[in-house]
Design a protein around this motif. Sequence first.
Motif, short mmCIF file in Angstrom:
data_model
loop_
_atom_site.label_atom_id
_atom_site.label_comp_id
_atom_site.label_asym_id
_atom_site.label_seq_id
_atom_site.Cartn_x
_atom_site.Cartn_y
_atom_site.Cartn_z
N LEU A 196 -54.20 -33.37 76.19
CA LEU A 196 -53.56 -33.84 74.96
C LEU A 196 -53.29 -32.68 73.99
CD1 LEU A 196 -55.40 -37.21 74.47
CD2 LEU A 196 -53.01 -36.87 75.08
N SER A 225 -50.35 -31.03 75.30
CA SER A 225 -49.18 -31.88 75.07
C SER A 225 -48.67 -31.80 73.64
CB SER A 225 -49.51 -33.33 75.39
OG SER A 225 -49.81 -33.47 76.75
N LEU A 267 -46.90 -37.66 74.09
CA LEU A 267 -47.60 -37.53 72.81
C LEU A 267 -46.63 -37.16 71.69
CD1 LEU A 267 -50.27 -37.73 71.34
CD2 LEU A 267 -50.66 -35.32 71.87
N ASP A 313 -54.01 -42.76 74.61
CA ASP A 313 -52.94 -41.92 74.06
C ASP A 313 -52.52 -42.42 72.68
OD1 ASP A 313 -52.97 -40.52 76.45
OD2 ASP A 313 -51.26 -41.60 77.29
N TYR A 371 -55.15 -41.51 70.13
CA TYR A 371 -55.16 -40.07 69.86
C TYR A 371 -54.06 -39.69 68.87
CZ TYR A 371 -55.49 -35.05 70.63
OH TYR A 371 -55.66 -33.70 70.45
#
Length: 183
Positions: free
Chosen positions: A22, A25, A109, A139, A142
Amino acid sequence: MGSSRRAFNYKYIPQGIDLNFLKYSEKRSIDLVSKYNLKNKSIVGYAGSVAKSNPLDTLILAALKIVKKQPSIHFCILGDGHTKDDLVKLSKDSPNISFIDRVTKEHVLSFLNACDVLYDSVQKKELYNFGLSRNKSMDYMYSKKPMIISYSGYENITSKIHSGYISEAEDIDGLCNNLIKIY
């Protein structure tokens, strides 16, 4: 006759998340605002499979219903699947709905971060009476965006951590009410 309960052992393994992926990303970029002319719009986004198991017609019908009350809300659906063509036809005359082709996982993301609210949905089925375990939930969380989920099962992470609103699965009016609450 009394009911007998049989004890069984189990181990609960919570859903994981790859924080390194992440963070990597976060450096990828999708420019939704200029590409889809969304300046001064509030974006409700969905990222994932466009399939019967994720009844996005609920979102489309809510979008068509809410556009007159809230013209500044724009709905973006990111992904591909076997129901996409039908959804595109259903929404063809609406200026507040955009479909975005599938992107690599690294770019999801960026899409989520460009949205103001994130949406997820499942069918109204017994399968979900025992809970919901979706990869997209990690996701979505986040990205630190509020969520609206169309879901009719056992308590899930969205309700546990108070990160959004839950509408009954496939309930267009309930979804519209939650959209209005958020906006």
